[in-house]
Design a protein around this motif. Sequence first.
Motif, PDB file in Angstrom:
ATOM      1  N   ARG A 136      45.651  44.568  53.335  1.00 62.39           N
ATOM      2  CA  ARG A 136      45.925  45.502  52.231  1.00 62.39           C
ATOM      3  C   ARG A 136      45.606  44.883  50.883  1.00 62.39           C
ATOM      4  O   ARG A 136      45.431  45.583  49.896  1.00 62.39           O
ATOM      5  N   CYS A 137      45.565  43.574  50.864  1.00 66.98           N
ATOM      6  CA  CYS A 137      45.360  42.876  49.591  1.00 66.98           C
ATOM      7  C   CYS A 137      44.787  41.492  49.899  1.00 66.98           C
ATOM      8  O   CYS A 137      45.290  40.801  50.779  1.00 66.98           O
ATOM      9  N   ILE A 138      43.710  41.129  49.200  1.00 67.05           N
ATOM     10  CA  ILE A 138      43.027  39.867  49.495  1.00 67.05           C
ATOM     11  C   ILE A 138      42.912  39.026  48.217  1.00 67.05           C
ATOM     12  O   ILE A 138      42.552  39.538  47.165  1.00 67.05           O
ATOM     13  N   ALA A 139      43.245  37.743  48.361  1.00 69.04           N
ATOM     14  CA  ALA A 139      43.020  36.804  47.260  1.00 69.04           C
ATOM     15  C   ALA A 139      42.043  35.743  47.732  1.00 69.04           C
ATOM     16  O   ALA A 139      42.253  35.120  48.768  1.00 69.04           O
ATOM     17  N   VAL A 140      40.970  35.558  46.986  1.00 72.49           N
ATOM     18  CA  VAL A 140      40.005  34.512  47.306  1.00 72.49           C
ATOM     19  C   VAL A 140      40.257  33.348  46.363  1.00 72.49           C
ATOM     20  O   VAL A 140      40.368  33.542  45.151  1.00 72.49           O
ATOM     21  N   LEU A 141      40.369  32.151  46.928  1.00 77.70           N
ATOM     22  CA  LEU A 141      40.582  30.965  46.091  1.00 77.70           C
ATOM     23  C   LEU A 141      39.264  30.214  45.969  1.00 77.70           C
ATOM     24  O   LEU A 141      38.719  29.748  46.973  1.00 77.70           O
ATOM     25  N   LEU A 160      50.537  38.217  44.047  1.00 75.73           N
ATOM     26  CA  LEU A 160      49.863  39.080  45.020  1.00 75.73           C
ATOM     27  C   LEU A 160      50.784  40.206  45.477  1.00 75.73           C
ATOM     28  O   LEU A 160      50.374  41.369  45.543  1.00 75.73           O
ATOM     29  N   PHE A 161      52.033  39.873  45.778  1.00 80.35           N
ATOM     30  CA  PHE A 161      52.957  40.923  46.243  1.00 80.35           C
ATOM     31  C   PHE A 161      53.266  41.924  45.125  1.00 80.35           C
ATOM     32  O   PHE A 161      53.390  43.116  45.375  1.00 80.35           O
ATOM     33  N   LYS A 162      53.373  41.414  43.902  1.00 79.78           N
ATOM     34  CA  LYS A 162      53.620  42.307  42.769  1.00 79.78           C
ATOM     35  C   LYS A 162      52.441  43.254  42.568  1.00 79.78           C
ATOM     36  O   LYS A 162      52.600  44.453  42.338  1.00 79.78           O
ATOM     37  N   SER A 163      51.234  42.713  42.670  1.00 78.00           N
ATOM     38  CA  SER A 163      50.032  43.532  42.497  1.00 78.00           C
ATOM     39  C   SER A 163      49.917  44.560  43.616  1.00 78.00           C
ATOM     40  O   SER A 163      49.519  45.707  43.378  1.00 78.00           O
ATOM     41  N   LEU A 164      50.276  44.154  44.816  1.00 72.14           N
ATOM     42  CA  LEU A 164      50.228  45.077  45.954  1.00 72.14           C
ATOM     43  C   LEU A 164      51.180  46.247  45.722  1.00 72.14           C
ATOM     44  O   LEU A 164      50.874  47.397  46.034  1.00 72.14           O
ATOM     45  N   GLU A 165      52.340  45.928  45.131  1.00 72.26           N
ATOM     46  CA  GLU A 165      53.346  46.953  44.855  1.00 72.26           C
ATOM     47  C   GLU A 165      52.802  48.031  43.910  1.00 72.26           C
ATOM     48  O   GLU A 165      53.003  49.226  44.137  1.00 72.26           O
ATOM     49  N   VAL A 166      52.087  47.585  42.857  1.00 72.56           N
ATOM     50  CA  VAL A 166      51.542  48.563  41.899  1.00 72.56           C
ATOM     51  C   VAL A 166      50.170  49.077  42.338  1.00 72.56           C
ATOM     52  O   VAL A 166      49.614  49.977  41.718  1.00 72.56           O
ATOM     53  N   GLY A 167      49.618  48.483  43.394  1.00 74.65           N
ATOM     54  CA  GLY A 167      48.381  49.007  43.963  1.00 74.65           C
ATOM     55  C   GLY A 167      47.105  48.527  43.311  1.00 74.65           C
ATOM     56  O   GLY A 167      46.013  49.012  43.630  1.00 74.65           O
ATOM     57  N   ARG A 168      47.223  47.561  42.385  1.00 77.54           N
ATOM     58  CA  ARG A 168      45.990  47.020  41.802  1.00 77.54           C
ATOM     59  C   ARG A 168      46.261  45.673  41.125  1.00 77.54           C
ATOM     60  O   ARG A 168      47.401  45.366  40.769  1.00 77.54           O
ATOM     61  N   PHE A 169      45.180  44.920  40.972  1.00 74.88           N
ATOM     62  CA  PHE A 169      45.250  43.686  40.180  1.00 74.88           C
ATOM     63  C   PHE A 169      44.978  44.030  38.717  1.00 74.88           C
ATOM     64  O   PHE A 169      44.202  44.947  38.429  1.00 74.88           O
ATOM     65  N   ASP A 170      45.596  43.301  37.805  1.00 74.49           N
ATOM     66  CA  ASP A 170      45.335  43.576  36.388  1.00 74.49           C
ATOM     67  C   ASP A 170      44.112  42.824  35.870  1.00 74.49           C
ATOM     68  O   ASP A 170      43.697  43.008  34.728  1.00 74.49           O
ATOM     69  N   GLN A 171      43.516  41.956  36.705  1.00 78.08           N
ATOM     70  CA  GLN A 171      42.249  41.304  36.359  1.00 78.08           C
ATOM     71  C   GLN A 171      41.448  41.171  37.644  1.00 78.08           C
ATOM     72  O   GLN A 171      42.019  41.245  38.735  1.00 78.08           O
TER      73      GLN A 171
END
Lengths: 185, 398
Positions: free
Chosen positions: B318-323, B377-388
């Motif tokens: 549902r949400c992916i972070a690439v490092l 990541l969990f906060k962004s998932l909650e609102v449904g988008r990343f802010d950057q």
Amino acid sequence: MIEIRWHGRGGQGVVTVSDILARSAVLEGKYAQHFPEFGPERSGAPVKAFTRISDEPIEIHSGIYNPDVVIIIDRGMSQRFQPYIDGLKGNGMVFLNLGDDASHIDRSTLPPAAKVYTVDARKISVEEIGRPIFNIPMLGGLVRVLKMPTLNIVEEVLSGRFSGELVEANIKILRRAYNEVKNLG
Amino acid sequence: MSELRPLRKMALTGDEAVAYAAKQADVDVVAAYPITPQTIIVERLSRYVADGELNAAFIQAESEHSALSICIGAALAGARTFTSTASQGLALMHEVLHIASSMRTPIVMAIANRALNSPLNIHCDHSDVMNARDTGWIHLFANNVQQAYDLTLMAFKIAEDPDLLLPVSVNMDGFILTHSVEPLEILSDEEVRQYIPHIPYPYRIDFDRPLAYGVMALPDTYMEFRKQLFEVTRKAPQVFRKASNIFSAISGRSYDLLTPYFVEDADVIVIALGSTIETLRYAARRFRERRLKIGVVGLTMYRPFPEKEIVDVLENARCIAVLDRAYSYGGVGGPLYTDILSTLYKNQIGVMIADFVYGLGGRDLKLTDIEQLFNKLFKSLEVGRFDQDIYWWGVKDD
């Protein structure tokens, strides 16, 4: 898992002793990790090294910020240890290279449950082998208090690491420090 | 059989482990130029040669450009060939990297990943290998010292596979792995001999059977050569698996292109390369104790990019972070991020994703940094988008 941070000065064998401890712990069947502070190597400048020892495989590959043990090899840094105990766990241990001067140390900045141990590394090494070596005496005191690795194992690693008279010299000061480490409570 | 093998446990630094693997691989030629943090690898190898423990030609070149050129000549002559480098050294090799792959030389090279100048920095990041990303080499990444040892042995098996004949790099994080002592289990010399027997290079220089090497190709033929490189590179995943299966039968340790961890039920998946993987796993387990479902994916093979396997592990995320431990300045994002973006788009997977650039020049990714990242990541998932779309993580505020 126990996390140890070593402090001393370039040239005192700070990185070497952390390395020896990790290799000894592995030889004893534990998991261990040693890494130096990754900076330029300058004789006399403050140097750090880090050891992790665990019964489980160690996955963490980042630094140690809340050590269980801070061990200071340099005498002057031991007398003014306050800057080096940053992040020490509340029930952590501090090992200082001190002799009679140990009674003057200022404990006010230590966490209340922290324990202090001292090894008179200069006296031990000068009396035993005629010159000051601080790292191996501090290791002797540490392994006594941690109850691991055994002296035999550490001596085996020292034998592989050094050659000739240096092996005997280091074993001598290791053993004496093991017997003479003081618990200041 | 593997449970009957005596365990040979050692404690070595990453550099020592790689040098030991190259010695056990019984390499014929080592050509190198010293550079921190790989220097210990070639120091050890030169000692093995001087002490008679390794029968090899050890050639100290006058630069990395020459070192790799020597390796190409040696490999074409049929020698098992090894080198190692880092950072500026890899950059200086750059034009020769392309030649090594397109001449199909099975060279194995350890890269002790280190930042590029300027400012001068000797510490870990992946900028060096990312500059070598498109050179036709197979790029493998180790997560710990054991893997650095294992992948070095596997690299010879992969590089020399007659179906492949391509150079392979084994990447390990500078200092974090190269200079850290960790326990590892080693194979016996005999097991290594069985695993990677010396097999003749099929196109070796032979005066009785002359061939042309490194020829010029004009517009009427050049593209066909390059298409061959494109096609052979695509065989690397299957060659890797073959090499891994045999290795696993001998060692009991198995490797795949990816290392998915807790991805099945993960709400959030983080993807990275190198030693960070294990620290992420440790942190992910702590989050799972709080019922926060994080999965971690590491890439053991970065080039060729394991596209199909990436899709398999990411398609339900549902949400992916690439490092990214490197950046493509002026580009869409970091190199790993853009690879993942392309893969997702090609496979019509629309999912929240952001790039987290971290750890440049050895900046430590602390457990607290990872926890903050996971919380983000969990906060962004909650609102449904990343802010950057691109975050520089662990950078000090102005």
